[in-house]
Design an enzyme around this catalytic site. Sequence first.
Site, PDB file in Angstrom:
ATOM      1  N   LEU A 376       0.816  -1.217   0.000  1.00 46.45           N
ATOM      2  CA  LEU A 376       0.000   0.000   0.000  1.00 46.45           C
ATOM      3  C   LEU A 376       0.846   1.261   0.000  1.00 46.45           C
ATOM      4  CD1 LEU A 376      -2.684  -1.060   2.637  1.00 46.45           C
ATOM      5  CD2 LEU A 376      -2.933  -1.037   0.155  1.00 46.45           C
ATOM      6  N   GLY A 377       2.031   1.192   0.569  1.00 44.70           N
ATOM      7  CA  GLY A 377       2.882   2.364   0.680  1.00 44.70           C
ATOM      8  C   GLY A 377       4.019   2.092   1.643  1.00 44.70           C
ATOM      9  N   GLY A 379       6.385   4.069   4.941  1.00 39.88           N
ATOM     10  CA  GLY A 379       6.659   5.191   5.824  1.00 39.88           C
ATOM     11  C   GLY A 379       7.977   5.010   6.530  1.00 39.88           C
ATOM     12  N   GLY A 380       8.212   5.832   7.548  1.00 42.61           N
ATOM     13  CA  GLY A 380       9.452   5.735   8.290  1.00 42.61           C
ATOM     14  C   GLY A 380       9.593   4.410   9.014  1.00 42.61           C
ATOM     15  N   PHE A 381       8.466   3.818   9.387  1.00 39.74           N
ATOM     16  CA  PHE A 381       8.484   2.528  10.073  1.00 39.74           C
ATOM     17  C   PHE A 381       8.863   1.411   9.109  1.00 39.74           C
ATOM     18  CE2 PHE A 381       6.790  -1.321  11.814  1.00 39.74           C
ATOM     19  CZ  PHE A 381       6.752  -1.158  13.177  1.00 39.74           C
ATOM     20  N   GLY A 382       8.356   1.473   7.890  1.00 36.53           N
ATOM     21  CA  GLY A 382       8.573   0.428   6.904  1.00 36.53           C
ATOM     22  C   GLY A 382       7.367   0.313   5.994  1.00 36.53           C
ATOM     23  N   VAL A 384       3.824  -0.993   4.219  1.00 39.15           N
ATOM     24  CA  VAL A 384       2.509  -1.418   4.693  1.00 39.15           C
ATOM     25  C   VAL A 384       1.851  -2.229   3.576  1.00 39.15           C
ATOM     26  CG1 VAL A 384       0.263  -0.685   5.567  1.00 39.15           C
ATOM     27  CG2 VAL A 384       2.308   0.629   6.134  1.00 39.15           C
ATOM     28  N   LYS A 398       1.649  -3.519   8.889  1.00 40.38           N
ATOM     29  CA  LYS A 398       2.825  -2.642   8.868  1.00 40.38           C
ATOM     30  C   LYS A 398       4.045  -3.472   9.281  1.00 40.38           C
ATOM     31  CE  LYS A 398       2.472   1.543  10.626  1.00 40.38           C
ATOM     32  NZ  LYS A 398       2.478   2.658  11.607  1.00 40.38           N
ATOM     33  N   ASP A 495       3.802  13.448  15.516  1.00 40.54           N
ATOM     34  CA  ASP A 495       4.023  13.281  14.079  1.00 40.54           C
ATOM     35  C   ASP A 495       2.694  13.366  13.325  1.00 40.54           C
ATOM     36  OD1 ASP A 495       5.613  12.977  11.863  1.00 40.54           O
ATOM     37  OD2 ASP A 495       5.603  10.790  11.904  1.00 40.54           O
TER      38      ASP A 495
END
Length: 688
Positions: A376-377, A379-382, A384, A398, A495
Amino acid sequence: MPSLLLSQQKRSAETMITVFKRILFLIFSFPVLTYLVTLTFAVDPFFQSRCVADTGNYTANSAYERDLNSLFNEISSTTKLNYGFFHSKFGEVNAIALCRGDVKLNDCTSCLNGTVSEMKQRCHRYKEAIGWSEFCMLRYSSRNISKRLEISPGACLLNTRSAVAGNPEEILRVLQVLLDYLRRVAAARGALLKYATGNSSLGAQIWYALVQCTPDLSEQDCNDCLEAATEGSGSCCVGQMGCRVLRPSCNLRFESAKFFDAAPAVPPPQSPQSTKEEDKQKKSVWIPLGASLSATLGLALFSACGFFIWRRRNIQEDNENSQEVQLLDLVQGSILDEHSSENFNRENVSRSQEFPSIQLDILHVATNYFCNENKLGEGGFGPVYKGTLADGKAIAVKRLSRTSGQGLLEFKNEVMLIAKLQHRNLVRLLGCCLEKNEKLLVYEFMPNRSLDVFLFDSSMAVELSWPKRFSIIKGISRGVMYLHEDSRLRIIHRDLKASNVLLDHEMNPKISDFGMARIFGGDQNQVNTNRVVGTYGYMAPEYAMEGLFSIKSDVFSFGVLLLEIISGKRNNGFHVSERGESLLTFAWKLWSKGQGMELMDQLLVQSCVAAEVLKCIHIGLLCVQEDPADRPSMSSVVVMLGSETITLPRPVEPAFSVGRVVAEPTEPTSNDRNRSINEVTISNLSPR
């Protein structure tokens, strides 16, 4: 008297002769009786057969009978089966034989011999038939049956023990998840062995399952065959302690007790290279002593290095596993929320009743092993991924990236915080997974993804009319107010931005990503940190420059987000002049000149309510004041947004600009769209 004596002697002799004859009979017939008794006990209680009448019958002493007997003899006399798989053709007859993947060669041959004997009796004179024993399958036909998917005729064999206790539908769901996983594993294997085994638990009960296809099938055909067999198990196996679903091209079995060996019985064949090496070793009998010593020393050195590397890696893995276990224990020991009633399908809950720990194999199946098509995309976490559970429920997974700046601390933070929060404008965390060095968070799936996907894309922004944007603004404000004032904990998100606001199927906003959030104590109003985290363009000046954060830091971020929703422009990278003016200062100039409507996204001209737009700009400017004390609380923001008569205080010009003097492209790059910078150091600040 003598005649009487003679008569008695004669009868005694006859009796002795009769007894002797019986003894001889028993002696000579004992091997035959032994064979018959053995044969009786050797009959496979699992044997099933299907005689197919569609292809017709053969006559005695015909060519077909001779070819069939030749095939039977070849099967019975074979001493080497290729991974338990046999296929051949004699004249008009095609045959396929398959032994279970974990069965040894001798047992395989014995099973096939018994199956041949049974089929000769049960399907005599049939040109096509199939027989299933516990450890093998045999089929023959007058037509070509190689490399063809066939799911009929079939059979379903139930365990004769009493039905299992518990909810049959719940058990079936567990088994279907396990069988779906094994189906993918078996189908993906090569052309030598399509076989997989595994187990899954439901409470104290462990279920074991096995699936197998004839290895001549393609991956897709094997997958389709096992999928049909799994669907068949739903109609014939409900409530049973064990069941076998048999098809010509595949079969599956599950039991409440282990019935298979851990690994396939047939070892992988040696490569041609290794075979050549062995030939060279056999030929090289005389090796110089010096070369032997050198090889020995080299091998010892290589072994020592290998042991050192292995030991070091083992220690690292042990440390990682220890960290994960400690984290899981901490998470599950800390989440005791009496308001949380989320029960993520009991079969997925392994260690905690309060917070589900979801098995990794279930998430593998749900996301198709985290394939790119389900991404799906990021982010900073990793990244998804979208996933679908066996019951059809959509989820978002996630996955903590190994290269992520975030780690166990942020993972624990998000799990502990969001699991304790229950609000319609906060995304729901359904569970987590800590297995095999994976760190995964499972959320409810948001079909419309995140707000930034719509807001900053001109082709999709048309779907966000003013009433929808105003509803989103109010929803976000209620979610932040809940974090600050109404939840059991006083939480600062740190955030808050467009990409962390998700949209459900009705476009209702839900705040996500609590990896950077912090909990405030009851008497705390402000905290100082040496680790500034967040996203460029949304940080309050006191936080970016001095590391000071409070609930008013989130208010500043909300103000930036509010102005972005109205304008359809990003604050980060906003440019209207060579001076790199920020969205905040640009909004102030227009508002102070009475030209606030010029800030509005032109796509809203037809649907906007001017009074609401101007009020939202006014509130946004109040939220981004330089002094935190001048910013309203989120509860005040909620009241302002909902009231039509309240008088708003006048804001002053924002004294903090995050614009850059260096000219950059107006349109954000693809990386900017998809990736969130969650740990940054702010530079090039321009005080006004």
